[in-house]
Design a protein around this motif. Structure first.
Motif, short mmCIF file in Angstrom:
data_model
loop_
_atom_site.label_atom_id
_atom_site.label_comp_id
_atom_site.label_asym_id
_atom_site.label_seq_id
_atom_site.Cartn_x
_atom_site.Cartn_y
_atom_site.Cartn_z
N LYS A 69 6.52 27.61 -2.85
CA LYS A 69 6.75 26.53 -1.90
C LYS A 69 8.23 26.14 -1.85
CE LYS A 69 3.96 23.05 -1.65
NZ LYS A 69 3.13 21.87 -2.01
N SER A 70 8.91 26.20 -2.99
CA SER A 70 10.31 25.80 -3.04
C SER A 70 11.22 26.75 -2.27
CB SER A 70 10.78 25.71 -4.49
OG SER A 70 10.89 26.99 -5.08
N THR A 76 10.21 20.65 4.89
CA THR A 76 9.24 19.70 4.33
C THR A 76 8.48 20.29 3.16
OG1 THR A 76 8.98 18.64 6.50
CG2 THR A 76 7.27 18.22 4.86
N THR A 77 8.10 21.55 3.29
CA THR A 77 7.38 22.23 2.22
C THR A 77 8.26 22.35 0.98
OG1 THR A 77 6.07 23.48 3.83
CG2 THR A 77 6.15 24.33 1.57
N GLU A 80 8.50 18.97 -0.76
CA GLU A 80 7.25 18.65 -1.45
C GLU A 80 7.16 19.40 -2.76
OE1 GLU A 80 4.18 19.58 1.29
OE2 GLU A 80 4.40 17.74 2.47
N ALA A 81 7.59 20.66 -2.75
CA ALA A 81 7.53 21.47 -3.98
C ALA A 81 8.42 20.86 -5.07
CB ALA A 81 7.97 22.90 -3.68
N GLN A 83 9.36 17.75 -5.35
CA GLN A 83 8.76 16.51 -5.82
C GLN A 83 7.62 16.78 -6.80
OE1 GLN A 83 7.47 13.88 -2.69
NE2 GLN A 83 6.45 12.47 -4.09
N GLU A 84 6.79 17.76 -6.48
CA GLU A 84 5.67 18.09 -7.38
C GLU A 84 6.19 18.62 -8.71
OE1 GLU A 84 2.51 20.45 -5.59
OE2 GLU A 84 3.03 19.64 -3.61
N SER A 114 15.98 14.08 -8.72
CA SER A 114 14.64 13.48 -8.78
C SER A 114 14.51 12.70 -10.07
CB SER A 114 13.56 14.57 -8.71
OG SER A 114 13.65 15.29 -7.49
N THR A 262 18.82 16.87 1.65
CA THR A 262 18.38 15.52 2.01
C THR A 262 19.53 14.56 2.30
OG1 THR A 262 18.33 14.79 -0.31
CG2 THR A 262 16.33 15.80 0.57
N SER A 281 11.41 8.32 -1.26
CA SER A 281 10.60 8.30 -0.04
C SER A 281 10.74 6.96 0.67
CB SER A 281 9.13 8.56 -0.39
OG SER A 281 8.65 7.59 -1.31
#
Length: 546
Positions: A69-70, A76-77, A80-81, A83-84, A114, A262, A281
């Protein structure tokens, strides 16, 4: 990427391979082949096949899935990766190391920005190249550092950088570094500065100056890969978690300038974001800017010292002598939808202390310089409240007047909602005329001269801004100190008379303690902040509701 698993060799004679040991080795070989086949399938065709077809354990699948995903083409994907990944706190050490080795620079920078990221995501910086035993550079550096007193260690930054540039001049100041970034990188400056950073792990002032240089280099996107490869992201990820606000804020500036996923803005030298320093966020709806005054600083001005005794006996540079930085803590907590920026610029009381005559800068020069930096940081794209102290208020007035004359700066004017002035000498100060027996004022600096009560430029600035502010209908709040204040560690005087702190519009609130330097009594401090918070909330009420 290749993986190797070493096992004991066995005889090809099947007669020697009977029994439990033989069966165990056979099963082990099957498992090894299965893992290697899975890894090869993933890495040779980077996550092109659905993970449902990959026969691996669930806890392993999550790691590889996040890596996939990264590296997605969809932004966006990718976010999200990251962040997870940052929220993963149950993995084994080797799983964090797997991400650290396999992720790309964007993911690494995202993890560093993060808040919850585990430091195991970051590999140790690569070994620094060794200096030759007969290297004159090493010997000169060693001798220089050994000879410098603690208060002058920051000067070694200039010397060290000149070595990285292979130049003979040693007067290169940190704020000038950005024009020489390519030469620094080409001559191994990233590694040399890292060596000095490690050497002075117990000297925060030296480390901050080094981070200042790296932050300037990070303004150049073509140098990002070099900065990442040299290991600075790993170092800054750790610095971001520091309890020292200055160290964390310098690290935050570096990582923000590296984070093109970002962050669209660029934070130039002296512009620091106090909130939010991490990815968030939380939608940011407005900006609050803090502009310090004469002999102030981006972090020191907006904090309070432990006691009046500390002001007299302890060096002003010692960060540990200061308490909470209320813009970063109190204001960020009460108004999380704000971006809070603090600005830093150099000032002097006397030209005896100026390093170079070329450093003498007028209010007009400084205002144009700061306006350009703040616009690069996106100031004007959102509603803005300006908070200024002393000479910083004059800079704010001059910046807004200059912005009103430039079409490209019109957004700054259109989005300015209000201004708070803390003891700003709108009508001048007696500072430049004070007793000639005070050694700092034997040769007043240009900044001090411009604060003189008979300064024509100051009167013109006041008249022009007052008319402009009334026309724009800015909300204004004025604070004035009614007791003498400390200038440096020796001089105590009443810098801004009450009549001079009155802009001519807005409320004028007297404060009978030096709220910016001395933390007594506590009730006055709380009153000052609560009144400031009230002004911000009222001025930005509609913007924060949307």
């Amino acid at each position: 990427m290749k993986s190797y698993i070493y096992v004991h060799t066995v005889s090809l004679d099947k007669g020697e391979n009977h029994g439990i040991a033989w069966q165990a080795r056979k099963e082990l070989h099957k498992a090894v082949r299965k893992v290697l086949a899975t890894s090869a399938k993933i890495l040779r065709n980077p996550f092109a096949d659905p993970f449902s077809t990959v026969d691996i354990e669930d806890h392993e699948c999550a790691v590889w899935l996040l890596l996939r995903k990264s590296k997605s083409d969809d932004k966006t994907t990718r976010l999200e990766a990251v962040q997870e990944m940052s929220e993963a706190h149950h993995w084994h050490d080797y799983q964090y190391r797997l991400i650290a080795q396999a992720c790309d620079p964007k993911t690494l920078i995202g993890l560093a920005r993060s808040k919850e990221s585990d430091l195991r995501f970051f590999l140790l910086p690569p070994p620094l190249p060794s200096l030759k035993e007969d290297s004159s550079t090493e010997e000169e550096l060693r001798q220089l550092l050994a000879s410098l007193p603690q208060t002058e260690l920051d000067e070694c930054i200039q010397y060290f950088t000149s070595l990285a540039l292979s130049e003979s001049s040693q007067s290169l100041a940190a704020q000038k570094i950005s024009t020489h970034c390519d030469k620094i990188e080409a001559n191994g400056g990233l590694q040399l500065l890292q060596r000095l950073y490690r050497l002075h792990k117990d000297c925060p002032k030296v480390q901050r100056n080094i981070m200042r240089i790296i932050g300037n280099m990070a303004l150049n996107e073509h140098l990002h890969s070099s900065i990442v490869r040299s290991g600075w992201v790993s170092i800054m990820a750790e610095a971001m978690k520091s309890d020292r606000i200055m160290e964390a804020s310098h690290a935050a500036r570096i990582l923000a300038n590296l984070d093109r996923e970002t962050v669209q803005e660029k934070y130039q030298d002296g512009v620091y974001v106090l909130h939010p320093q991490y990815r968030t966020s939380q939608p940011i709806k407005a900006d609050v800017l803090f502009i310090h005054g004469l002999m102030g600083a981006a972090f020191k001005t907006w904090r309070q010292q432990d006691s009046e005794q500390a002001v007299i006996e302890k060096p002003m540079e010692e960060e540990d002598r200061y308490t909470t930085c209320w813009p970063k803590t109190w204001l960020a907590k009460d108004c999380p939808a704000l971006r809070i920026i603090s600005v830093e610029y150099d000032t002097t009381l006397s030209d005896w202390r100026a390093r170079c005559p070329m450093e003498r800068k007028s209010i007009a020069f400084r205002s144009n310089e700061l306006l350009r930096k703040l616009r690069a940081a996106g100031v004007g794209d959102r509603p803005v409240v300006w908070i200024s102290h002393s000479m910083g208020g004059l800079l704010v007035k001059k910046m807004l007047l200059e912005a009103s004359k430039k079409p490209e700066m019109s957004a700054v004017i259109n989005n300015t909602r209000g201004i708070i002035f803390y003891s700003v000498p709108h009508h001048g100060s007696h500072l430049a005329e004070y007793s000639v027996n005070i050694r700092y004022l034997l040769f007043p600096s240009l900044e001090v001269k411009e604060l003189s009560k008979d300064s024509p430029a100051l009167k013109t600035l006041q008249d022009d801004f007052l008319e402009f502010a009334k026309d724009q209908n800015f909300q204004v709040l004025n604070f004035v100190e009614t007791l003498p204040t400390y200038i440096g560690s020796m001089i105590k005087l009443h810098v801004v008379p009450v009549e001079s702190a009155d802009l001519g519009i807005g409320d004028l609130i007297p404060v009978d303690v030096n709220h910016l330097n001395i933390c007594k009594p506590k009730k006055k401090d709380a009153f000052l902040y609560q009144r400031t918070l009230q002004f911000i909330r009222e001025t930005l009420a509609k913007d924060l509701e949307n």
